[in-house]
Design a protein around this motif. Structure first.
Motif, mmCIF file in Angstrom:
data_model
loop_
_atom_site.group_PDB
_atom_site.id
_atom_site.type_symbol
_atom_site.label_atom_id
_atom_site.label_comp_id
_atom_site.label_asym_id
_atom_site.label_seq_id
_atom_site.Cartn_x
_atom_site.Cartn_y
_atom_site.Cartn_z
ATOM 1 N N LEU A 122 0.853 -1.187 0.000
ATOM 2 C CA LEU A 122 0.000 0.000 0.000
ATOM 3 C C LEU A 122 0.889 1.237 0.000
ATOM 4 N N TRP A 123 0.687 2.090 -0.997
ATOM 5 C CA TRP A 123 1.452 3.340 -1.095
ATOM 6 C C TRP A 123 0.508 4.521 -1.202
ATOM 7 N N VAL A 124 1.008 5.721 -0.895
ATOM 8 C CA VAL A 124 0.192 6.936 -0.919
ATOM 9 C C VAL A 124 0.904 8.017 -1.730
ATOM 10 N N ALA A 125 0.122 8.825 -2.439
ATOM 11 C CA ALA A 125 0.646 9.729 -3.468
ATOM 12 C C ALA A 125 1.253 11.028 -2.940
ATOM 13 N N TYR A 126 2.129 10.929 -1.957
ATOM 14 C CA TYR A 126 2.864 12.106 -1.491
ATOM 15 C C TYR A 126 4.118 12.275 -2.347
ATOM 16 N N TYR A 127 3.908 12.808 -3.550
ATOM 17 C CA TYR A 127 4.964 12.821 -4.567
ATOM 18 C C TYR A 127 6.043 13.867 -4.317
ATOM 19 N N ARG A 128 5.842 14.797 -3.380
ATOM 20 C CA ARG A 128 6.916 15.757 -3.107
ATOM 21 C C ARG A 128 8.170 15.072 -2.578
ATOM 22 N N ARG A 129 8.030 13.895 -2.056
ATOM 23 C CA ARG A 129 9.195 13.116 -1.615
ATOM 24 C C ARG A 129 10.116 12.733 -2.779
ATOM 25 N N THR A 130 9.661 12.965 -4.016
ATOM 26 C CA THR A 130 10.463 12.583 -5.190
ATOM 27 C C THR A 130 10.757 13.748 -6.128
ATOM 28 N N LEU A 131 10.320 14.965 -5.781
ATOM 29 C CA LEU A 131 10.526 16.104 -6.678
ATOM 30 C C LEU A 131 11.900 16.742 -6.455
ATOM 31 N N PRO A 132 12.521 17.248 -7.537
ATOM 32 C CA PRO A 132 13.902 17.739 -7.464
ATOM 33 C C PRO A 132 14.156 18.787 -6.385
ATOM 34 N N ALA A 133 13.302 19.798 -6.270
ATOM 35 C CA ALA A 133 13.556 20.867 -5.289
ATOM 36 C C ALA A 133 13.508 20.334 -3.864
ATOM 37 N N PHE A 134 12.546 19.477 -3.585
ATOM 38 C CA PHE A 134 12.376 18.953 -2.231
ATOM 39 C C PHE A 134 13.495 17.976 -1.872
ATOM 40 N N LEU A 135 13.962 17.230 -2.860
ATOM 41 C CA LEU A 135 15.102 16.336 -2.628
ATOM 42 C C LEU A 135 16.378 17.146 -2.406
ATOM 43 N N LYS A 136 16.515 18.270 -3.114
ATOM 44 C CA LYS A 136 17.692 19.115 -2.943
ATOM 45 C C LYS A 136 17.735 19.704 -1.540
ATOM 46 N N VAL A 137 16.581 20.138 -1.027
ATOM 47 C CA VAL A 137 16.535 20.675 0.335
ATOM 48 C C VAL A 137 16.951 19.610 1.341
ATOM 49 N N LYS A 138 16.463 18.396 1.143
ATOM 50 C CA LYS A 138 16.842 17.282 2.033
ATOM 51 C C LYS A 138 18.356 17.068 1.999
ATOM 52 N N GLU A 139 18.909 17.112 0.789
ATOM 53 C CA GLU A 139 20.362 16.934 0.630
ATOM 54 C C GLU A 139 21.134 18.062 1.306
ATOM 55 N N LEU A 140 20.681 19.303 1.140
ATOM 56 C CA LEU A 140 21.351 20.451 1.747
ATOM 57 C C LEU A 140 21.367 20.342 3.270
ATOM 58 N N ILE A 141 20.262 19.901 3.827
ATOM 59 C CA ILE A 141 20.189 19.739 5.285
ATOM 60 C C ILE A 141 21.133 18.639 5.750
ATOM 61 N N GLU A 142 21.117 17.507 5.041
ATOM 62 C CA GLU A 142 21.965 16.377 5.422
ATOM 63 C C GLU A 142 23.447 16.706 5.247
ATOM 64 N N ASN A 143 23.772 17.616 4.315
ATOM 65 C CA ASN A 143 25.165 18.001 4.076
ATOM 66 C C ASN A 143 25.645 19.118 5.006
ATOM 67 N N GLY A 144 24.748 19.576 5.892
ATOM 68 C CA GLY A 144 25.153 20.585 6.861
ATOM 69 C C GLY A 144 25.189 21.999 6.342
ATOM 70 N N SER A 145 24.480 22.296 5.252
ATOM 71 C CA SER A 145 24.523 23.640 4.662
ATOM 72 C C SER A 145 24.027 24.724 5.605
ATOM 73 N N ILE A 146 23.130 24.363 6.532
ATOM 74 C CA ILE A 146 22.658 25.354 7.509
ATOM 75 C C ILE A 146 22.951 24.883 8.940
ATOM 76 N N GLY A 147 23.891 23.982 9.050
ATOM 77 C CA GLY A 147 24.216 23.446 10.364
ATOM 78 C C GLY A 147 23.110 22.536 10.872
ATOM 79 N N ARG A 148 23.117 22.291 12.151
ATOM 80 C CA ARG A 148 22.093 21.421 12.736
ATOM 81 C C ARG A 148 20.721 22.091 12.625
ATOM 82 N N PRO A 149 19.731 21.406 12.009
ATOM 83 C CA PRO A 149 18.395 22.007 11.912
ATOM 84 C C PRO A 149 17.747 22.134 13.274
ATOM 85 N N LEU A 150 17.115 23.266 13.504
ATOM 86 C CA LEU A 150 16.523 23.568 14.808
ATOM 87 C C LEU A 150 15.000 23.616 14.760
ATOM 88 N N MET A 151 14.476 24.332 13.756
ATOM 89 C CA MET A 151 13.030 24.544 13.729
ATOM 90 C C MET A 151 12.552 24.759 12.298
#
Length: 333
Positions: A122-151
């Motif tokens: 069973l899957w659900v259509a939350y497709y933002r999990r696969t869109l380029p901009a949203f994946l880039k933000v995830k990558e930027l956070i994981e790479n420490g671009s803004i340090g430890r995320p707070l809020m």
């Protein structure tokens, strides 16, 4: 299921399936759209003709039980998500269902229970999990671009087309018996699911929902606070009755060394502010915005990888939505 391609049937071929999702099922490699269903026979037949689909139905059960259909995409309003999904799962057909997953968390749990009992995906259509901009933000956070995320802070303010409409003219999104809630359920679900994707599940949530304009039965304004298992805390405000000059759409992620801001529903730039200065990044979505996620579903069915948006993750968002508005629906109206 054969191991070469997946034959899909769609239940509910309304507007969302014309461009956003429907064509993905016959454009993704190793995927075919073999049947569609809509209660209006003329519209079902017309959709099948325009999209070159060999079969059309006016009954969901008939499509589900078609031996040529391997898997089912449910694109009806939320009031029938659970019933159609459960019927398909019991028939041994994997299900991909539109968001929000169901009208409420209880229905989500029923769907998960049957998926587990039948051992059917069973899957659900939350497709933002696969869109380029949203994946880039995830990558930027994981790479420490803004340090430890707070809020994280969400703002979504939209105008109300219902201001000039009679109840019979209004979209089903504003009737809780169909949608589960109001526009908050339809739109905030995307935002909250995405935050679940990048910061982990929300473990604590409090909200307040009200109806300030009295245009329709559902809430029209919501505020909320929450905490993710990662420790990130969030605030959100959603209002669907503002003036044109007050329209807003952004997610702001604040870290120890900077911040990232991105729109969720309008096409705009990602803005990164950190010790290196301010940078803007632009991205283009696929023509059929669900296609990347549909491709993941097809690949998982064929034994190649995993889809990032599951019934389990979507149900978590269903719980958060319910918690945000529960006081409104528990109070005498």
């Amino acid at each position: 299921m054969n191991n070469k391609s997946i034959n899909w049937g769609i239940i509910g071929v309304g507007n969302v399936t014309e461009v956003k999702s429907g064509p993905a099922f016959y454009k993704v490699e190793n995927s075919k759209l073999v049947a569609v269903m809509r209660r209006n026979a003329e519209k079902a037949k017309d959709y099948a003709r325009r999209h070159n689909v060999p079969k059309w139905y006016i009954d969901g059960s008939a499509l589900i039980n078609d031996p040529d259909v391997d898997a089912v995409y449910i694109a009806t309003p939320p009031d029938t998500h659970a019933s159609y999904a459960i019927e398909a799962l019991k028939a041994g057909k994997p299900v991909y269902v539109e968001k929000p997953m169901a009208r409420n968390y209880a229905e989500c749990l029923e769907m998960l229970k049957v998926a587990e009992e039948t051992k059917t995906p069973l899957w659900v259509a939350y497709y933002r999990r696969t869109l380029p901009a949203f994946l880039k933000v995830k990558e930027l956070i994981e790479n420490g671009s803004i340090g430890r995320p707070l809020m994280v802070n969400i703002k979504l303010y939209k105008q109300a087309p219902e201001a000039n409409q009679k109840p019979a003219e209004m979209h089903w999104h504003v009737f809780p018996e169909i949608a589960g809630g109001g526009y908050f359920f339809d739109l905030a679900s995307h935002q909250l699911d995405y935050l679940d994707f990048i910061f982990g599940k929300i473990t604590e949530v409090k909200g307040r929902a009200v109806n300030q304009a009295g245009l329709y039965p559902a809430e029209d304004t919501v505020t909320g606070v929450w905490k993710h298992e990662s420790g990130v805390v969030g605030t959100g405000s959603w209002c669907f009755i503002v003036d044109e000059k007050s329209v807003e759409d952004y997610i702001q992620i604040v870290g120890e060394k900077g911040e990232i801001c991105l729109p969720c529903f309008t096409h705009g730039n990602i803005t990164i502010k950190n010790q290196k200065g301010t940078k803007k990044l632009s991205f283009k979505n696929p023509q059929h915005i669900s296609q990347n996620l549909v491709e993941q579903v097809v690949n998982e069915l064929l034994g190649n990888g995993k889809c990032v948006s599951t019934g389990e993750s979507a149900a978590r968002t269903g719980w958060v939505l319910d918690e945000m508005v529960k006081d409104y629906y528990n109070e005498p109206q």
